[in-house]
Enzyme design. Structure first.
Site, mmCIF file in Angstrom:
data_model
loop_
_atom_site.group_PDB
_atom_site.id
_atom_site.type_symbol
_atom_site.label_atom_id
_atom_site.label_comp_id
_atom_site.label_asym_id
_atom_site.label_seq_id
_atom_site.Cartn_x
_atom_site.Cartn_y
_atom_site.Cartn_z
ATOM 1 N N ARG A 162 -0.300 9.718 14.703
ATOM 2 C CA ARG A 162 0.700 8.998 13.922
ATOM 3 C C ARG A 162 1.585 8.208 14.870
ATOM 4 N NH1 ARG A 162 4.223 11.699 9.401
ATOM 5 N NH2 ARG A 162 5.000 9.551 9.476
ATOM 6 N N CYS A 198 -3.851 11.900 -6.339
ATOM 7 C CA CYS A 198 -5.127 12.479 -5.946
ATOM 8 C C CYS A 198 -5.180 12.659 -4.433
ATOM 9 C CB CYS A 198 -6.257 11.556 -6.415
ATOM 10 S SG CYS A 198 -7.889 12.129 -5.956
ATOM 11 N N LYS A 204 0.815 -1.225 0.000
ATOM 12 C CA LYS A 204 0.000 0.000 0.000
ATOM 13 C C LYS A 204 0.844 1.269 0.000
ATOM 14 C CE LYS A 204 -0.668 0.185 5.042
ATOM 15 N NZ LYS A 204 0.057 1.446 5.241
ATOM 16 N N ASP A 205 2.134 1.148 0.358
ATOM 17 C CA ASP A 205 3.014 2.317 0.365
ATOM 18 C C ASP A 205 3.638 2.603 -0.997
ATOM 19 O OD1 ASP A 205 2.578 2.675 3.072
ATOM 20 O OD2 ASP A 205 4.400 1.605 3.684
ATOM 21 N N ARG A 258 -8.692 8.116 4.459
ATOM 22 C CA ARG A 258 -9.545 7.059 3.914
ATOM 23 C C ARG A 258 -10.410 6.448 5.013
ATOM 24 N NH1 ARG A 258 -9.141 1.829 4.493
ATOM 25 N NH2 ARG A 258 -7.052 2.037 5.362
ATOM 26 N N ARG A 259 -9.798 6.140 6.145
ATOM 27 C CA ARG A 259 -10.561 5.584 7.261
ATOM 28 C C ARG A 259 -11.504 6.636 7.852
ATOM 29 N NH1 ARG A 259 -5.002 2.997 9.343
ATOM 30 N NH2 ARG A 259 -5.150 0.943 8.336
ATOM 31 N N ARG A 263 0.534 3.808 18.603
ATOM 32 C CA ARG A 263 -0.889 4.111 18.437
ATOM 33 C C ARG A 263 -1.750 3.289 19.386
ATOM 34 N NH1 ARG A 263 -1.757 3.415 12.192
ATOM 35 N NH2 ARG A 263 0.245 2.326 12.315
#
Length: 308
Positions: free
Chosen positions: A148, A241, A82-83, A130-131, A154
């Site tokens: 972060r 985007c 995903k990165d 997104r979340r 976290r």
């Protein structure tokens, strides 16, 4: 002749090392005569701990490791898929996606309640627009707190400063041996995963045929098809985007089932779609999923954001 040594580059976090250990173990089983040595690298994105993730952009965490690969300090790199940006630096290719872990997101919260059972005003921590967008679209009565840090950092914030829970990737918790602490797995229909989430990417120099042969031995064909389609979706929409988008593909027989999403980070507008496309052309499947999502009206936020 001495034992061959292959230098495997990765970020230095506990999760990145666990991911790389996973790949190195698979490589070692196939190539027992080779010594795979893990090299820890600290990319710029890991140094800029206070910067919002949206400002960093997809590819920030991979770039520093790729620089080591390009200049010959490592022989192969392992990343969270995903990165990875959809366009790789010239001279680099992804040679394999090993079998994917659970792609879903999870909630860890101090109340031990499911998402829809959380009280009004509950505060959840996540750095992901997104979340945030998806969860606020489903429940505008909750609060989202930007946080972060690595997974352990976290997780440790739950219960502190009024933070009721955090939203994380299931795969990260699984790889760190902490999946039992998840309160709830979020259905992709509620919180669609990021493209490539749960998968690892093995990146090499395009001209290194020996390393390509090694890497391809750990490739998982269904994961390759799914992640390739997801990346084609992101590439079609536009990898830079600033509107959160998501794509999650699953190979089912001769077809790919692709769930897609675009939203505003505040959850005020969200668009979802689901398409089925032949496995025979996985890149075309991703492009078709992007076109189909745009036709739901998502183009009004995706392209509007680009032009503003």
């Amino acid at each position: 002749m001495g034992e061959r040594v292959v230098r495997v580059g990765t970020r230095g976090s506990a999760l990145a090392i666990a991911q790389t250990d996973e790949v190195v173990s698979a490589l070692s089983r196939t190539w027992p005569e080779v010594l795979f040595k893990i090299v820890r690298i600290t990319p710029d994105g890991d140094r800029r701990k206070s910067a919002p993730l949206l400002s960093l952009g997809r590819g920030t965490f991979a770039k520093g490791v790729e620089e080591w690969l390009l200049d010959g300090r490592i022989d192969v790199a392992v990343h969270s898929a995903k990165d990875m940006p959809t366009t790789l630096p010239q001279g680099l290719v992804i040679a394999a996606y090993p079998e994917r872990k659970d792609a879903r997101d999870v909630i860890v919260n101090r109340m031990n309640k499911g998402f829809y059972d959380l009280p009004v005003g509950a505060r959840l921590g996540t750095s992901s627009p997104r979340r945030s967008g998806q969860l606020l679209a489903a429940r505008p009565d909750i609060g989202i707190v930007p946080i972060r840090g690595n997974v352990d950092t976290r997780m440790s914030k739950v219960g502190e400063d009024g933070l009721d829970g955090v939203v994380l990737a299931a795969a990260g918790l699984e790889r760190l041996g902490r999946i039992s602490e998840a309160t709830e797995f979020l259905d992709p229909g509620l919180c669609s995963p990021d493209a490539g989430q749960g998968a690892l990417a093995v990146e090499i120099l395009a001209e290194d045929e020996d390393m390509r042969e090694m890497a391809e031995a750990v490739n998982h064909a269904p994961t390759w098809a799914a992640v390739s389609a997801e990346r084609a979706f992101v590439d079609t929409i536009g990898g830079g985007c600033r509107v959160p988008v998501a794509a999650y593909a699953v190979a089912r027989g001769e077809y790919l089932d692709i769930t897609t999403m675009a939203c505003l980070p505040d959850g005020s507008r969200i668009y979802r779609d689901r398409t089925e496309a032949p496995l025979s052309d996985i890149n075309a499947a991703g492009r078709e999923a992007a076109r189909s999502l745009m036709e739901t009206g998502a183009d009004s936020i995706v392209y509007g954001e680009r032009e503003s």
